[in-house]
Write a protein that holds these residues in place. Structure first.
Motif, PDB file in Angstrom:
ATOM      1  N   LEU A 156       0.810  -1.215   0.000  1.00 15.09           N
ATOM      2  CA  LEU A 156       0.000   0.000   0.000  1.00 15.09           C
ATOM      3  C   LEU A 156       0.845   1.268   0.000  1.00 15.09           C
ATOM      4  CD1 LEU A 156      -2.771  -1.038   2.569  1.00 15.09           C
ATOM      5  CD2 LEU A 156      -2.904  -1.042   0.080  1.00 15.09           C
ATOM      6  N   GLN A 157       2.151   1.097  -0.079  1.00 20.16           N
ATOM      7  CA  GLN A 157       3.039   2.260  -0.069  1.00 20.16           C
ATOM      8  C   GLN A 157       2.700   3.217  -1.207  1.00 20.16           C
ATOM      9  OE1 GLN A 157       4.906   4.442   1.723  1.00 20.16           O
ATOM     10  NE2 GLN A 157       5.993   2.625   2.431  1.00 20.16           N
ATOM     11  N   VAL A 158       2.708   4.508  -0.891  1.00 21.51           N
ATOM     12  CA  VAL A 158       2.368   5.543  -1.878  1.00 21.51           C
ATOM     13  C   VAL A 158       3.608   6.373  -2.163  1.00 21.51           C
ATOM     14  CG1 VAL A 158       0.887   7.511  -2.388  1.00 21.51           C
ATOM     15  CG2 VAL A 158       0.005   5.618  -1.032  1.00 21.51           C
ATOM     16  N   HIS A 159       3.874   6.620  -3.443  1.00 28.71           N
ATOM     17  CA  HIS A 159       5.031   7.437  -3.834  1.00 28.71           C
ATOM     18  C   HIS A 159       4.538   8.585  -4.713  1.00 28.71           C
ATOM     19  CE1 HIS A 159       8.002   4.572  -2.291  1.00 28.71           C
ATOM     20  NE2 HIS A 159       7.222   3.630  -2.777  1.00 28.71           N
ATOM     21  N   SER A 160       3.698   9.423  -4.150  1.00 29.83           N
ATOM     22  CA  SER A 160       3.121  10.513  -4.945  1.00 29.83           C
ATOM     23  C   SER A 160       3.895  11.815  -4.799  1.00 29.83           C
ATOM     24  CB  SER A 160       1.655  10.738  -4.532  1.00 29.83           C
ATOM     25  OG  SER A 160       1.584  11.042  -3.162  1.00 29.83           O
ATOM     26  N   CYS A 161       4.910  11.824  -3.948  1.00 26.21           N
ATOM     27  CA  CYS A 161       5.702  13.033  -3.733  1.00 26.21           C
ATOM     28  C   CYS A 161       7.166  12.736  -4.061  1.00 26.21           C
ATOM     29  CB  CYS A 161       5.580  13.520  -2.292  1.00 26.21           C
ATOM     30  SG  CYS A 161       3.904  13.897  -1.813  1.00 26.21           S
ATOM     31  N   GLY A 162       7.413  12.484  -5.325  1.00 27.65           N
ATOM     32  CA  GLY A 162       8.766  12.118  -5.715  1.00 27.65           C
ATOM     33  C   GLY A 162       9.090  10.748  -5.164  1.00 27.65           C
ATOM     34  N   ASN A 163      10.205  10.631  -4.500  1.00 31.40           N
ATOM     35  CA  ASN A 163      10.596   9.352  -3.903  1.00 31.40           C
ATOM     36  C   ASN A 163      10.330   9.314  -2.402  1.00 31.40           C
ATOM     37  OD1 ASN A 163      11.575   8.193  -6.307  1.00 31.40           O
ATOM     38  ND2 ASN A 163      13.474   9.378  -6.128  1.00 31.40           N
ATOM     39  N   GLN A 164       9.549  10.251  -1.923  1.00 30.46           N
ATOM     40  CA  GLN A 164       9.278  10.311  -0.489  1.00 30.46           C
ATOM     41  C   GLN A 164       8.409   9.133  -0.048  1.00 30.46           C
ATOM     42  OE1 GLN A 164       7.570  13.975   0.839  1.00 30.46           O
ATOM     43  NE2 GLN A 164       6.960  13.180   2.825  1.00 30.46           N
ATOM     44  N   GLN A 165       8.799   8.496   1.006  1.00 31.54           N
ATOM     45  CA  GLN A 165       8.039   7.377   1.532  1.00 31.54           C
ATOM     46  C   GLN A 165       6.963   7.904   2.468  1.00 31.54           C
ATOM     47  OE1 GLN A 165      10.399   4.484   3.495  1.00 31.54           O
ATOM     48  NE2 GLN A 165       8.714   3.077   3.874  1.00 31.54           N
ATOM     49  N   LEU A 166       5.709   7.621   2.142  1.00 35.23           N
ATOM     50  CA  LEU A 166       4.616   8.177   2.928  1.00 35.23           C
ATOM     51  C   LEU A 166       4.217   7.308   4.108  1.00 35.23           C
ATOM     52  CD1 LEU A 166       2.289   9.689   0.193  1.00 35.23           C
ATOM     53  CD2 LEU A 166       4.110  10.758   1.485  1.00 35.23           C
ATOM     54  N   ILE A 167       4.415   6.000   4.011  1.00 39.38           N
ATOM     55  CA  ILE A 167       4.077   5.112   5.120  1.00 39.38           C
ATOM     56  C   ILE A 167       5.361   4.738   5.850  1.00 39.38           C
ATOM     57  CG2 ILE A 167       2.994   2.946   5.813  1.00 39.38           C
ATOM     58  CD1 ILE A 167       1.353   2.994   3.295  1.00 39.38           C
ATOM     59  N   ASN A 168       5.536   5.318   7.011  1.00 43.14           N
ATOM     60  CA  ASN A 168       6.716   5.006   7.826  1.00 43.14           C
ATOM     61  C   ASN A 168       6.376   3.863   8.772  1.00 43.14           C
ATOM     62  OD1 ASN A 168       8.285   7.027   6.680  1.00 43.14           O
ATOM     63  ND2 ASN A 168       7.496   8.575   8.086  1.00 43.14           N
ATOM     64  N   THR A 169       7.174   2.830   8.741  1.00 43.00           N
ATOM     65  CA  THR A 169       6.890   1.652   9.559  1.00 43.00           C
ATOM     66  C   THR A 169       7.950   1.439  10.633  1.00 43.00           C
ATOM     67  OG1 THR A 169       8.060   0.209   7.993  1.00 43.00           O
ATOM     68  CG2 THR A 169       5.694   0.506   7.651  1.00 43.00           C
ATOM     69  N   LYS A 170       7.478   0.913  11.746  1.00 44.61           N
ATOM     70  CA  LYS A 170       8.368   0.512  12.837  1.00 44.61           C
ATOM     71  C   LYS A 170       7.808  -0.825  13.336  1.00 44.61           C
ATOM     72  CE  LYS A 170      10.408   2.123  17.185  1.00 44.61           C
ATOM     73  NZ  LYS A 170      10.371   3.188  18.228  1.00 44.61           N
ATOM     74  N   ILE A 171       8.288  -1.893  12.739  1.00 42.12           N
ATOM     75  CA  ILE A 171       7.710  -3.212  12.965  1.00 42.12           C
ATOM     76  C   ILE A 171       8.738  -4.134  13.607  1.00 42.12           C
ATOM     77  CG2 ILE A 171       6.658  -5.227  11.849  1.00 42.12           C
ATOM     78  CD1 ILE A 171       5.753  -3.303   9.600  1.00 42.12           C
ATOM     79  N   LYS A 172       8.422  -4.597  14.789  1.00 41.90           N
ATOM     80  CA  LYS A 172       9.304  -5.538  15.472  1.00 41.90           C
ATOM     81  C   LYS A 172       9.147  -6.914  14.832  1.00 41.90           C
ATOM     82  CE  LYS A 172      10.486  -7.444  19.985  1.00 41.90           C
ATOM     83  NZ  LYS A 172      10.185  -7.470  21.441  1.00 41.90           N
ATOM     84  N   LYS A 173      10.235  -7.524  14.491  1.00 39.28           N
ATOM     85  CA  LYS A 173      10.195  -8.815  13.804  1.00 39.28           C
ATOM     86  C   LYS A 173       9.846  -9.966  14.755  1.00 39.28           C
ATOM     87  CE  LYS A 173      13.550  -7.614  10.208  1.00 39.28           C
ATOM     88  NZ  LYS A 173      14.837  -7.968   9.548  1.00 39.28           N
ATOM     89  N   GLY A 174       9.254 -10.990  14.158  1.00 36.25           N
ATOM     90  CA  GLY A 174       9.018 -12.230  14.908  1.00 36.25           C
ATOM     91  C   GLY A 174       7.798 -12.246  15.793  1.00 36.25           C
ATOM     92  N   ILE A 175       6.900 -11.244  15.682  1.00 33.42           N
ATOM     93  CA  ILE A 175       5.685 -11.243  16.505  1.00 33.42           C
ATOM     94  C   ILE A 175       4.667 -12.198  15.875  1.00 33.42           C
ATOM     95  CG2 ILE A 175       3.742  -9.873  17.345  1.00 33.42           C
ATOM     96  CD1 ILE A 175       5.591  -7.505  17.567  1.00 33.42           C
ATOM     97  N   LYS A 176       4.266 -13.197  16.621  1.00 33.07           N
ATOM     98  CA  LYS A 176       3.334 -14.198  16.107  1.00 33.07           C
ATOM     99  C   LYS A 176       1.957 -14.037  16.751  1.00 33.07           C
ATOM    100  CE  LYS A 176       6.901 -17.593  14.992  1.00 33.07           C
ATOM    101  NZ  LYS A 176       6.785 -17.377  13.549  1.00 33.07           N
ATOM    102  N   VAL A 177       0.940 -14.438  15.996  1.00 38.60           N
ATOM    103  CA  VAL A 177      -0.443 -14.332  16.448  1.00 38.60           C
ATOM    104  C   VAL A 177      -1.164 -15.623  16.125  1.00 38.60           C
ATOM    105  CG1 VAL A 177      -2.662 -13.224  15.940  1.00 38.60           C
ATOM    106  CG2 VAL A 177      -0.655 -11.818  16.299  1.00 38.60           C
ATOM    107  N   MET A 178      -2.053 -16.050  17.029  1.00 36.41           N
ATOM    108  CA  MET A 178      -2.917 -17.182  16.756  1.00 36.41           C
ATOM    109  C   MET A 178      -4.261 -16.622  16.291  1.00 36.41           C
ATOM    110  SD  MET A 178      -3.523 -20.456  16.664  1.00 36.41           S
ATOM    111  CE  MET A 178      -2.217 -21.228  17.634  1.00 36.41           C
ATOM    112  N   GLY A 179      -4.542 -16.773  14.987  1.00 42.52           N
ATOM    113  CA  GLY A 179      -5.778 -16.196  14.476  1.00 42.52           C
ATOM    114  C   GLY A 179      -6.031 -16.548  13.026  1.00 42.52           C
ATOM    115  N   ASP A 180      -7.069 -15.925  12.489  1.00 39.40           N
ATOM    116  CA  ASP A 180      -7.457 -16.115  11.088  1.00 39.40           C
ATOM    117  C   ASP A 180      -6.588 -15.188  10.237  1.00 39.40           C
ATOM    118  OD1 ASP A 180      -8.621 -16.095   8.582  1.00 39.40           O
ATOM    119  OD2 ASP A 180     -10.667 -16.110   9.338  1.00 39.40           O
TER     120      ASP A 180
END
Length: 288
Positions: A156-180
């Protein structure tokens, strides 16, 4: 619906006038029963007013639901036509013109993004229907939630302002979930798409996934217009959309947050919304 309300109030007025007329007739014939008639008449008027209030509220609720459904149909039509028109234009351009390989690839990539958008819309409608009819079972398995959130934000990343990254993420790796896995991917997609949709051009969107007291904790922050305090709970109702439908510019069906709420409830998870500073909204998802 307005005609129904007018008929209802006409009948209510007629009943009240009839009651007063019969009451006055009985009092003229038997003045000694005036106290009894006044007491019973008061109770009757009270019960009639209470009943009228609930009937009026029910009629208004049906009116709002009908209006929301009509707006939903118009929104879906628009949501379907826009990507279809873009795909058609891209394919016609490729067929009719002798384009360079790079240009063809660019047009095809744009078409694929529009197809993904259509796919998300169809999946939303199907999932909402299954959830409401209670035919969806929410099959659960353990999976890497961090990997899912990363893939969705990259798509879903959007690049409508040149090469500027609009969605900044800070995601800790290895987080697991029991779900659908499918249903929870819809939750993340809807939250991030809403943030992109309601934020202004080049506005920064933040997606963070971490662990809070050992439990997965997801936040999606935007720099949009924000959500009025009185509507913070209403936004999770089916078809509900913030603001006046007649002047709204943003696209949408009013199903996204309804799906988010229903899916999270089936995963023993909570969602809350609060104001961002200086503007915008922050959605927080807490798994229990």
């Amino acid at each position: 619906m307005k005609k129904s309300i007018l008929i209802f109030y006409f009948l209510l007025l007629y009943a009240l006038l009839e009651m007063f007329w019969w009451g006055s007739v009985v009092i003229d014939l038997q003045p000694q029963k005036m106290g009894m008639i006044m007491g019973e008449g008061s109770i009757f008027i009270f019960l009639l007013c209470v009943g009228a209030y609930f009937i009026h509220a029910s009629i208004k609720k049906e009116d709002r639901l009908k209006e929301q459904q009509q707006n939903f149909l118009m929104s879906v039509t628009h949501e379907l036509k826009s990507p279809l028109a873009a795909i058609k234009l891209s394919l016609q351009t490729i067929i009719k013109r002798d384009l360079e390989k790079a240009m063809q690839t660019s047009l095809l990539n744009n078409s694929l993004k529009d197809i993904e958008r259509l796919d998300d819309l169809v999946e939303n409608m199907l999932l909402a229907t299954k959830i409401e009819s209670r035919t969806y079972s929410f099959p659960k398995e353990e999976f890497d939630f961090s990997e899912m959130v990363t893939k969705i934000t990259d798509r879903l990343q959007v690049h409508s302002c040149g090469n500027q990254q609009l969605i900044n993420t800070k995601i800790k790796k290895g987080i697991k979930v029991m779900g659908d896995k499918f249903a929870l991917s819809s939750v993340v997609t809807n939250l991030v798409e809403n943030a992109v949709k309601y934020s202004g051009p080049c506005a920064e969107i933040a997606v963070e996934l971490c662990q809070n007291d050992g439990k997965p904790f997801l936040t999606v922050s935007d720099k949009g217009p924000g959500i009025p305090e009185g509507e913070k709970m209403l936004i999770f109702d089916k078809f509900y959309r913030v603001g006046d439908e007649n002047v709204r510019k943003s696209k949408g069906t009013g199903l996204g947050l309804f799906i988010v709420k229903e899916v999270l409830q089936n995963h023993d998870a909570d969602i809350s919304v609060k104001d961002n500073v200086p503007q915008g909204a922050i959605f927080e998802v807490t798994f229990n």
